[in-house]
Scaffold this motif. Structure first.
Motif, mmCIF file in Angstrom:
data_model
loop_
_atom_site.group_PDB
_atom_site.id
_atom_site.type_symbol
_atom_site.label_atom_id
_atom_site.label_comp_id
_atom_site.label_asym_id
_atom_site.label_seq_id
_atom_site.Cartn_x
_atom_site.Cartn_y
_atom_site.Cartn_z
ATOM 1 N N GLN A 187 0.817 -1.227 0.000
ATOM 2 C CA GLN A 187 0.000 0.000 0.000
ATOM 3 C C GLN A 187 0.846 1.270 0.000
ATOM 4 O OE1 GLN A 187 -3.252 0.234 -0.382
ATOM 5 N NE2 GLN A 187 -3.617 -1.967 -0.363
ATOM 6 N N GLU A 232 -18.004 4.848 -3.282
ATOM 7 C CA GLU A 232 -16.632 4.507 -3.656
ATOM 8 C C GLU A 232 -15.856 3.959 -2.456
ATOM 9 O OE1 GLU A 232 -13.108 6.880 -5.849
ATOM 10 O OE2 GLU A 232 -15.146 7.743 -5.950
ATOM 11 N N SER A 233 -16.013 4.631 -1.305
ATOM 12 C CA SER A 233 -15.319 4.175 -0.089
ATOM 13 C C SER A 233 -15.798 2.792 0.318
ATOM 14 C CB SER A 233 -15.572 5.128 1.072
ATOM 15 O OG SER A 233 -15.201 6.425 0.704
ATOM 16 N N LYS A 279 -17.005 0.472 -1.590
ATOM 17 C CA LYS A 279 -16.464 -0.507 -2.531
ATOM 18 C C LYS A 279 -15.005 -0.818 -2.205
ATOM 19 C CE LYS A 279 -16.611 -1.213 -7.311
ATOM 20 N NZ LYS A 279 -16.622 -0.610 -8.647
ATOM 21 N N TYR A 280 -14.289 0.259 -1.842
ATOM 22 C CA TYR A 280 -12.867 0.095 -1.520
ATOM 23 C C TYR A 280 -12.672 -0.789 -0.282
ATOM 24 C CZ TYR A 280 -8.092 1.233 -0.185
ATOM 25 O OH TYR A 280 -6.770 1.135 0.182
ATOM 26 N N GLY A 289 -13.634 -4.306 -0.960
ATOM 27 C CA GLY A 289 -12.606 -4.946 -1.782
ATOM 28 C C GLY A 289 -11.441 -5.440 -0.950
ATOM 29 N N ARG A 290 -11.096 -4.672 0.087
ATOM 30 C CA ARG A 290 -10.001 -5.109 0.975
ATOM 31 C C ARG A 290 -10.502 -6.033 2.094
ATOM 32 N NH1 ARG A 290 -5.783 -0.355 2.492
ATOM 33 N NH2 ARG A 290 -4.961 -2.085 3.743
#
Ligand SMILES: N[C@@H](Cc1ccccc1)C(=O)O
Length: 486
Positions: A105, A145-146, A148-149, A152-153
């Motif tokens: 990251q 968006e947040s 989804k982020y 995703g993690r």
């Protein structure tokens, strides 16, 4: 509490728009609020509309970062503000998983210089991931968006949240009424003041706790099965009331025999006598009692018809056997095997092994040329099917059998010989007056149903097994015992 809050709120307000919000504003547990809503809705105090929302929960990994900071920030902070260190040195400072995730990251974020030596590229970093996680934990909404982020993690997962919007219903009242539910004496007396709960015809009733078999019935079934396997037919035993004639006289039992005393037998008051008997047969029975015949001397007494007419509660099922054999004698001869298991009555003092009514098991075989050896063989076969194969026989006396034998069996559990039944060959004085062919012999035996049942179930007082003092628990919870007590 939740109920008061909901009904009270609706008194002043049009609507509860969201039960979740309502719960947190009123400091109530949402699950409890939902239960109250369902119950109030059932009684139509309120109208409720479903609300479904996607809500987000932190995964275990998400919870860890919300507490300790994201791995990328942990990696960044491990790099000194001034100067540099080698990748190996940096790795040693951190937990392996934190380093692994954080390293990739910080690279993506361009926070550090990643050459042979590692150094900071920026002065300050913001832990966006941690902040987003903390916001999610507090139930705040994040932008798409947040979400989804983080998803995703694998730091958050979604859950469907269910709640309600609530309005007044047709039966709304600020306080729930208590309906009367039972038709008790008091409720019926005060019916004008009370409001009764409506019947719910769709409700399921209580499970019915019934239909248990009494141990005697279970053991009876096993005896029945054995008789049927051996080819026996069941005799009709559905007459408890019998005349003295069929119970005693037809069985060549003299009229002054002690068993015919009212101390031993229940006689009927009404109807006290039988209506009809087969007259020609009665005549032959009288003859054989008084003066014998068929090679017998008889009893040499004055046989009285009135004595034979007296009704009684049958003292043994051999009364049924005598009727059956008489019926058989009227037809062209055919061999038969008969059995019965039914109730008999004796005027006895009741104690731990005696009752005034009990069940008798009776078996008989009628054929030409049967011998005592056949009787012993059949008894061996019959009792070994019950698991009792060690038998002994003791000479005995019955007015209607000659020879007669008591049957004993060795009980392995009790470690001793126990008397299990009585048997014999019916006398010619009984069979010949019926009209059976001269060479026809009848071998027969009888036993009680209670005795083997008590042995099987380990019951030593017959009143614990049969009668008004029986514990219902015995009937509900008795095991299936296999006959086969060896
Ligand atoms: N009736 C006899 C039993 C028995 C039946 C058949 C033959 C012999 C005996 C009794 O009551 O005990």
């Amino acid at each position: 509490m939740a109920e008061e809050a909901i009904l009270g709120f609706l008194q002043q307000n049009e609507e509860i728009t969201d039960s979740g919000q309502f719960s947190s504003e009123h400091n109530l547990d949402h699950d409890e609020v939902v239960n109250v809503i369902k119950s109030l809705h059932g009684f139509r105090y309120i109208e409720a509309q479903d609300i479904k929302r996607e809500s987000w929960l932190l995964t275990d990994e998400g919870k860890k970062y919300a507490a300790e900071g994201s791995p990328e920030v942990q990696v960044f902070l491990a790099v000194p503000a001034e100067g540099s260190l080698s990748k190996d040195e940096l790795e040693k400072k951190l937990a392996p998983s934190v380093f692994k995730i954080g390293w990739s990251q910080v690279g993506k974020n361009k926070w550090v210089q990643m050459g042979k030596q590692v150094s900071r590229k920026v002065k300050h970093v913001e832990d966006k991931v941690k902040n987003l996680l903390l916001q999610t934990q507090d139930g705040l909404e994040l932008d798409k968006e947040s979400l989804k982020y983080l998803e995703g993690r694998k730091l958050i997962t979604s859950r469907t949240w269910k709640g309600y919007s609530v309005k007044k219903g047709p039966n709304y009242a600020p306080k729930r009424k208590n309906f009367a539910t039972d038709l008790t004496r008091e409720n019926l007396q005060n019916w004008k003041e009370l409001e009764f709960k409506e019947y719910n015809y769709n409700a399921k009733g209580l499970p019915v706790d019934a239909g248990h078999l009494h141990p005697l019935l279970k053991v009876r079934k096993q005896f029945k099965d054995i008789f049927c396997q051996m080819g026996f037919e069941e005799m009709p035993t559905n007459n408890f009331v019998e005349s003295s004639f069929w119970n005693f006289d037809a069985l060549f039992q003299p009229q002054q025999h002690p068993a015919r005393d009212s101390h031993d037998t229940f006689f009927l008051k009404a109807p006290s006598t039988t209506r009809e008997l087969p007259e020609d047969y009665v005549e032959r029975v009288k003859q054989v009692h008084e003066s014998g015949g068929y090679g017998s001397r008889g009893y040499n007494y004055d046989w009285k018809r009135e004595e034979a007419n007296k009704n009684l509660l049958r003292t043994h099922t051999t009364a049924v056997s005598s009727r059956m054999l008489y019926a058989l004698a009227k037809e062209p001869f055919a061999p038969k095997k008969y059995f019965s298991i039914d109730r008999v009555f004796r005027n006895e003092a009741v104690d731990r092994t005696h009752l005034a009514e009990f069940h008798q098991i009776e078996g008989l075989i009628c054929d030409r040329g049967l011998t005592l050896g056949d009787l012993i063989g059949v008894l061996q076969d019959f009792f070994s099917r019950l698991g009792m194969s060690k038998l002994r026989f003791k000479p005995a006396y019955n007015p209607y059998t000659e020879p007669s034998m008591e049957i004993f069996s060795y009980h392995e559990g009790l470690g001793k010989w126990v008397e299990i039944g009585n048997s014999g060959m019916f006398r010619p004085e009984m069979l010949q007056p019926m009209g059976l062919p001269e060479d026809v012999r009848v071998i027969a035996w009888g036993l009680s149903l209670e005795r083997p049942t008590m042995i099987l179930y380990g019951i030593d007082n017959i009143r614990d097994l049969f009668g008004h003092k029986v514990d219902l628990d015995l009937i509900k919870r008795n095991p299936i015992c296999r006959i086969g007590i060896e």
